[in-house]
Scaffold this motif. Structure first.
Motif, PDB file in Angstrom:
ATOM      1  N   ALA A 132     -29.116   0.750 -13.173  1.00  0.00           N
ATOM      2  CA  ALA A 132     -29.249   0.793 -14.629  1.00  0.00           C
ATOM      3  C   ALA A 132     -28.630   2.070 -15.204  1.00  0.00           C
ATOM      4  N   ALA A 133     -28.593   3.125 -14.399  1.00  0.00           N
ATOM      5  CA  ALA A 133     -27.978   4.383 -14.838  1.00  0.00           C
ATOM      6  C   ALA A 133     -26.453   4.336 -14.758  1.00  0.00           C
ATOM      7  N   GLY A 134     -25.892   3.273 -14.143  1.00  0.00           N
ATOM      8  CA  GLY A 134     -24.443   3.120 -14.097  1.00  0.00           C
ATOM      9  C   GLY A 134     -23.811   3.296 -12.735  1.00  0.00           C
ATOM     10  N   ILE A 135     -24.622   3.333 -11.692  1.00  0.00           N
ATOM     11  CA  ILE A 135     -24.114   3.564 -10.339  1.00  0.00           C
ATOM     12  C   ILE A 135     -24.152   2.261  -9.553  1.00  0.00           C
ATOM     13  N   PHE A 136     -23.095   1.988  -8.822  1.00  0.00           N
ATOM     14  CA  PHE A 136     -23.036   0.812  -7.963  1.00  0.00           C
ATOM     15  C   PHE A 136     -23.664   1.160  -6.613  1.00  0.00           C
ATOM     16  N   VAL A 137     -24.577   0.312  -6.133  1.00  0.00           N
ATOM     17  CA  VAL A 137     -25.280   0.561  -4.872  1.00  0.00           C
ATOM     18  C   VAL A 137     -25.032  -0.606  -3.926  1.00  0.00           C
ATOM     19  N   LEU A 138     -24.360  -0.333  -2.810  1.00  0.00           N
ATOM     20  CA  LEU A 138     -24.013  -1.359  -1.837  1.00  0.00           C
ATOM     21  C   LEU A 138     -24.679  -1.088  -0.498  1.00  0.00           C
ATOM     22  N   LEU A 139     -24.960  -2.168   0.226  1.00  0.00           N
ATOM     23  CA  LEU A 139     -25.469  -2.084   1.593  1.00  0.00           C
ATOM     24  C   LEU A 139     -24.383  -2.605   2.520  1.00  0.00           C
ATOM     25  N   ILE A 140     -23.794  -1.714   3.296  1.00  0.00           N
ATOM     26  CA  ILE A 140     -22.713  -2.099   4.204  1.00  0.00           C
ATOM     27  C   ILE A 140     -22.924  -1.390   5.531  1.00  0.00           C
ATOM     28  N   GLY A 141     -23.056  -2.175   6.592  1.00  0.00           N
ATOM     29  CA  GLY A 141     -23.315  -1.570   7.893  1.00  0.00           C
ATOM     30  C   GLY A 141     -22.337  -1.956   8.972  1.00  0.00           C
ATOM     31  N   ASN A 142     -21.277  -2.697   8.591  1.00  0.00           N
ATOM     32  CA  ASN A 142     -20.267  -3.059   9.586  1.00  0.00           C
ATOM     33  C   ASN A 142     -18.920  -3.267   8.898  1.00  0.00           C
ATOM     34  N   LEU A 143     -17.924  -3.569   9.687  1.00  0.00           N
ATOM     35  CA  LEU A 143     -16.571  -3.755   9.165  1.00  0.00           C
ATOM     36  C   LEU A 143     -16.204  -5.234   9.049  1.00  0.00           C
ATOM     37  N   GLY A 144     -17.210  -6.075   8.893  1.00  0.00           N
ATOM     38  CA  GLY A 144     -16.953  -7.497   8.706  1.00  0.00           C
ATOM     39  C   GLY A 144     -17.791  -8.413   9.565  1.00  0.00           C
ATOM     40  N   SER A 145     -18.302  -7.901  10.670  1.00  0.00           N
ATOM     41  CA  SER A 145     -19.177  -8.697  11.527  1.00  0.00           C
ATOM     42  C   SER A 145     -20.092  -7.765  12.302  1.00  0.00           C
ATOM     43  N   HIS A 146     -21.143  -8.352  12.941  1.00  0.00           N
ATOM     44  CA  HIS A 146     -22.079  -7.512  13.681  1.00  0.00           C
ATOM     45  C   HIS A 146     -21.445  -6.848  14.898  1.00  0.00           C
ATOM     46  N   HIS A 147     -20.253  -7.343  15.294  1.00  0.00           N
ATOM     47  CA  HIS A 147     -19.547  -6.734  16.422  1.00  0.00           C
ATOM     48  C   HIS A 147     -18.969  -5.358  16.044  1.00  0.00           C
ATOM     49  N   SER A 148     -18.851  -5.093  14.752  1.00  0.00           N
ATOM     50  CA  SER A 148     -18.265  -3.819  14.301  1.00  0.00           C
ATOM     51  C   SER A 148     -19.300  -2.981  13.557  1.00  0.00           C
ATOM     52  N   ALA A 149     -20.556  -3.054  14.004  1.00  0.00           N
ATOM     53  CA  ALA A 149     -21.628  -2.284  13.371  1.00  0.00           C
ATOM     54  C   ALA A 149     -21.330  -0.791  13.423  1.00  0.00           C
ATOM     55  N   LEU A 150     -21.666  -0.102  12.345  1.00  0.00           N
ATOM     56  CA  LEU A 150     -21.392   1.328  12.221  1.00  0.00           C
ATOM     57  C   LEU A 150     -22.626   2.131  12.636  1.00  0.00           C
ATOM     58  N   ASN A 151     -22.445   3.039  13.560  1.00  0.00           N
ATOM     59  CA  ASN A 151     -23.535   3.842  14.099  1.00  0.00           C
ATOM     60  C   ASN A 151     -24.151   4.710  13.004  1.00  0.00           C
ATOM     61  N   VAL A 152     -25.469   4.636  12.851  1.00  0.00           N
ATOM     62  CA  VAL A 152     -26.127   5.403  11.797  1.00  0.00           C
ATOM     63  C   VAL A 152     -26.112   6.896  12.075  1.00  0.00           C
ATOM     64  N   GLU A 153     -25.882   7.290  13.307  1.00  0.00           N
ATOM     65  CA  GLU A 153     -25.782   8.720  13.605  1.00  0.00           C
ATOM     66  C   GLU A 153     -24.512   9.316  13.012  1.00  0.00           C
ATOM     67  N   LEU A 154     -23.514   8.478  12.801  1.00  0.00           N
ATOM     68  CA  LEU A 154     -22.257   8.936  12.217  1.00  0.00           C
ATOM     69  C   LEU A 154     -22.169   8.649  10.729  1.00  0.00           C
ATOM     70  N   PHE A 155     -22.904   7.622  10.279  1.00  0.00           N
ATOM     71  CA  PHE A 155     -22.802   7.215   8.886  1.00  0.00           C
ATOM     72  C   PHE A 155     -24.117   6.590   8.429  1.00  0.00           C
ATOM     73  N   ARG A 156     -24.879   7.336   7.660  1.00  0.00           N
ATOM     74  CA  ARG A 156     -26.085   6.779   7.047  1.00  0.00           C
ATOM     75  C   ARG A 156     -25.806   6.313   5.632  1.00  0.00           C
ATOM     76  N   GLY A 157     -24.846   6.944   5.007  1.00  0.00           N
ATOM     77  CA  GLY A 157     -24.479   6.566   3.656  1.00  0.00           C
ATOM     78  C   GLY A 157     -23.326   7.422   3.177  1.00  0.00           C
ATOM     79  N   PHE A 158     -22.720   7.012   2.075  1.00  0.00           N
ATOM     80  CA  PHE A 158     -21.723   7.887   1.457  1.00  0.00           C
ATOM     81  C   PHE A 158     -21.729   7.698  -0.047  1.00  0.00           C
ATOM     82  N   ALA A 159     -21.235   8.707  -0.723  1.00  0.00           N
ATOM     83  CA  ALA A 159     -21.201   8.716  -2.178  1.00  0.00           C
ATOM     84  C   ALA A 159     -19.769   8.876  -2.655  1.00  0.00           C
ATOM     85  N   LEU A 160     -19.426   8.117  -3.692  1.00  0.00           N
ATOM     86  CA  LEU A 160     -18.169   8.294  -4.424  1.00  0.00           C
ATOM     87  C   LEU A 160     -18.546   8.834  -5.798  1.00  0.00           C
ATOM     88  N   ALA A 161     -18.296  10.091  -6.018  1.00  0.00           N
ATOM     89  CA  ALA A 161     -18.731  10.747  -7.254  1.00  0.00           C
ATOM     90  C   ALA A 161     -17.705  10.583  -8.364  1.00  0.00           C
TER      91      ALA A 161
END
Length: 278
Positions: free
Chosen positions: A61-90
């Motif tokens: 509601a404040a104007g920010i887009f919030v996405l949930l993405i944990g892989n590169l297209g399938s569960h075979h390309s899951a992204l390790n949370v130790e390397l990526f928990r989240g990111f921001a585009l300011a």
């Protein structure tokens, strides 16, 4: 958005100086979002953990887009949370927060607020791989202050000499009904000086192992009766991006192929995906 004259700069992006302190930024985020901690703790929406849906709603509601993405297209390309928990585009017009949904869903709210702190600082970047840097510690402290104010820990007794079993029991009692993870409570107790660094590291490792075991067990139980592709996809993309795409499609500002690129689906799936976005 620029084409449709909707490229309004959001005043809070890059508006905060870290030298003003974590308490000040936590207060500013609460005011900007009109965030109510009690609504967060009792809030529940279908398809999302308690509280997170409410927080996401306020952030979008404040104007920010919030996405949930944990892989590169399938569960075979899951992204390790130790390397990526989240990111921001300011970006001042279209800021984004992306959360790694491979992480525990009880951690999503903390990650969202952590990344929101980055946006208020005007910093684009990935969180997870540099957790010990001053800015990452600062953003953690901001998120912790929003979800578990220091006043609620002021009544807690010193656990630095307590056995691990007692610490774990106390953490569970604090986390109960607050919609926060045990790991977050452990971090707050450490930052408030109520448990040692060694105890914090030990219980965090234990919680991590428990979560991995529970996640693997849940995957074994998965079957074909789960949510449909479109329900899952909508949940990951969030209402703000879906509604904007739907409106731009209707107005002719977006072609189905461009909308497909934005939403990460095939052009043939665009209208079915956005049909419920008003």
């Amino acid at each position: 958005m620029e084409t449709e004259d909707e490229a309004v700069q959001l005043p809070f992006v890059g508006s905060f100086d870290r030298r003003d302190g974590a308490d000040a930024l936590a207060d500013k985020i609460i005011r900007t979002l009109s965030f109510d901690l009690q609504d967060f703790r009792r809030g529940q929406r279908p398809g999302a953990p308690k509280g997170f849906a409410y927080l996401r709603e306020r952030v979008e509601a404040a104007g920010i887009f919030v996405l949930l993405i944990g892989n590169l297209g399938s569960h075979h390309s899951a992204l390790n949370v130790e390397l990526f928990r989240g990111f921001a585009l300011a970006d001042p017009v279209a800021p984004f927060v992306v959360i790694n949904d491979q992480d525990s869903d009880t951690a999503w709210s903390f990650t969202l607020l952590h990344e929101l702190a980055h946006i208020f600082l005007g910093q684009t970047g990935v969180s997870g791989s540099k957790a010990g840097t001053p800015v990452e510690i600062f953003c953690n402290d901001v998120a912790g202050r929003v979800l578990l104010p220091a006043a609620e820990l002021a009544r807690q007794y010193d656990l630095r000499d307590a056995p691990q079993a007692e610490v774990i029991s106390r953490i569970a009692a604090i986390a109960a009904n607050r919609q926060v993870s045990n790991s977050m409570v452990a971090y707050k107790l450490f930052r408030e000086g109520l448990i040692s660094h060694e105890m914090w590291a030990a219980v965090t490792s234990l919680y991590r192992q428990q979560w991995l075991q529970n996640r693997n067990a849940a995957r074994v139980k998965e079957n074909d009766r789960g949510p449909s592709y479109y329900v899952v996809r909508r949940h990951r993309l969030g209402d703000r991006l879906l509604k904007l795409s739907r409106r731009m499609l209707t107005e002719g500002a977006l072609s189905p192929s461009k909308a497909a690129a934005i939403l990460g689906v095939k052009p043939s799936n665009v209208y079915a995906l956005t049909e419920t976005a008003a």
